[in-house]
Scaffold this active site. Sequence first.
Site, mmCIF file in Angstrom:
data_model
loop_
_atom_site.group_PDB
_atom_site.id
_atom_site.type_symbol
_atom_site.label_atom_id
_atom_site.label_comp_id
_atom_site.label_asym_id
_atom_site.label_seq_id
_atom_site.Cartn_x
_atom_site.Cartn_y
_atom_site.Cartn_z
ATOM 1 N N GLY A 80 0.839 -1.206 0.000
ATOM 2 C CA GLY A 80 0.000 0.000 0.000
ATOM 3 C C GLY A 80 0.868 1.247 0.000
ATOM 4 N N HIS A 81 1.837 1.299 0.916
ATOM 5 C CA HIS A 81 2.755 2.442 0.962
ATOM 6 C C HIS A 81 3.547 2.541 -0.347
ATOM 7 C CE1 HIS A 81 2.687 1.147 5.376
ATOM 8 N NE2 HIS A 81 2.266 2.388 5.457
HETATM 9 P P1 AMP Z 1 0.444 4.689 7.689
HETATM 10 O O1 AMP Z 1 1.859 4.238 7.639
HETATM 11 O O2 AMP Z 1 -0.518 3.650 8.175
HETATM 12 O O3 AMP Z 1 0.273 6.026 8.368
HETATM 13 O O4 AMP Z 1 0.010 4.938 6.184
HETATM 14 C C1 AMP Z 1 0.726 5.837 5.369
HETATM 15 C C2 AMP Z 1 -0.037 6.084 4.104
HETATM 16 O O5 AMP Z 1 -0.224 4.839 3.410
HETATM 17 C C3 AMP Z 1 -1.440 6.680 4.340
HETATM 18 O O6 AMP Z 1 -1.697 7.667 3.353
HETATM 19 C C4 AMP Z 1 -2.320 5.486 4.173
HETATM 20 O O7 AMP Z 1 -3.631 5.817 3.753
HETATM 21 C C5 AMP Z 1 -1.592 4.715 3.092
HETATM 22 N N1 AMP Z 1 -1.984 3.297 3.107
HETATM 23 C C6 AMP Z 1 -1.949 2.456 4.165
HETATM 24 N N2 AMP Z 1 -2.439 1.255 3.811
HETATM 25 C C7 AMP Z 1 -2.794 1.341 2.510
HETATM 26 C C8 AMP Z 1 -3.368 0.435 1.573
HETATM 27 N N3 AMP Z 1 -3.674 -0.816 1.891
HETATM 28 N N4 AMP Z 1 -3.590 0.878 0.313
HETATM 29 C C9 AMP Z 1 -3.289 2.162 -0.029
HETATM 30 N N5 AMP Z 1 -2.757 3.059 0.804
HETATM 31 C C10 AMP Z 1 -2.513 2.663 2.054
#
Ligand code: AMP
Length: 300
Positions: free
Chosen positions: A30-31
């Site tokens: 995702g990241h």
């Molecule tokens: P985090 O590390 O959880 O703060 O996420 C960092 C970024 O990655 C944020 O913009 C999230 O929305 C994005 N993100 C996390 N998981 C996913 C996913 N499965 N698909 C797309 N973007 C994601």
Amino acid sequence: MIIVESFSAARALHSGLVGLVPTMGFLHEGHLSLAREARRDTDTVVMSLFVNPLQFGAGEDLSAYPRDRERDAALAESVGVDVLFAPPLDEMYPEPPATEVGVPALSESLEGVFRPGHFTGVATVVAKLFAGLRPDRAYFGRKDAQQLAVIRRLAADLSFPVFIVGCPIVREPDGLALSSRNVFLSADDREAATAISRGLMDAADAVEAGERSARALESLVASAIGDSPHIQLDYVALADSRNVLLLSDLDRPAFLAVAATVGTTRLIDNVHFDPVGDTFVADRGTRIERSSVLYREEKP
Ligand code: AMP
């Protein structure tokens, strides 16, 4: 790729159009999808890696939040990140901040009910990243739909000259949205968690077949989750994509959001619906081909 720990060192490496991908690390596809999008659009791709204490409430998993900086650095480099900005706590917060950035009108529904103060923590750190790194474009996942709305609004209200890009949710082959927290799921919880995305996909099918009632869509998700002993549903609700107000009918860009606790792990997911002509199209996200989830084997 260069790893830096200060805002000024990161800025010194900028050239041309700068794309920022904020993360809390423990990277997954995702990241990486956000970083790839930034790589396509911009000249200098900066990824930030910072587990932001301000956005964790009392009793949440700040100290247990998974971290692996070496693995993160290798993954970031593999997708073409130029600058990995990994500030220590005292670079981000040299003193406990006396200034808060809040977007209360968008922060009180959905996640705001269960995580009071969370979006103020997010908005404050994102405002600092925008001010300190001055990106031209910043990339966020639709996975955190309410967060995306909050950040769009904060950038507009505070006149940050940054274009916010919302990117599709990346899912496991069986539909589970990727999350750094999936590592906490036991094998049984991991299996049970698929009900969340299954319910959302049922709702997406229903919308594409003409269903517009929020209650009908919400009950499709609730019934997919059913009474699994592994899952406790916090909420399922249809909300306006821009202002996060709850809707009774799908009549504008919106997302159907779910939050549930699976075992001891709280997960969120959603499907966005965008009007196209007379109908609505569901953004179901994308699926990776091979499973990436590491989960903890249940102890006998
Ligand atoms: P985090 O590390 O959880 O703060 O996420 C960092 C970024 O990655 C944020 O913009 C999230 O929305 C994005 N993100 C996390 N998981 C996913 C996913 N499965 N698909 C797309 N973007 C994601």
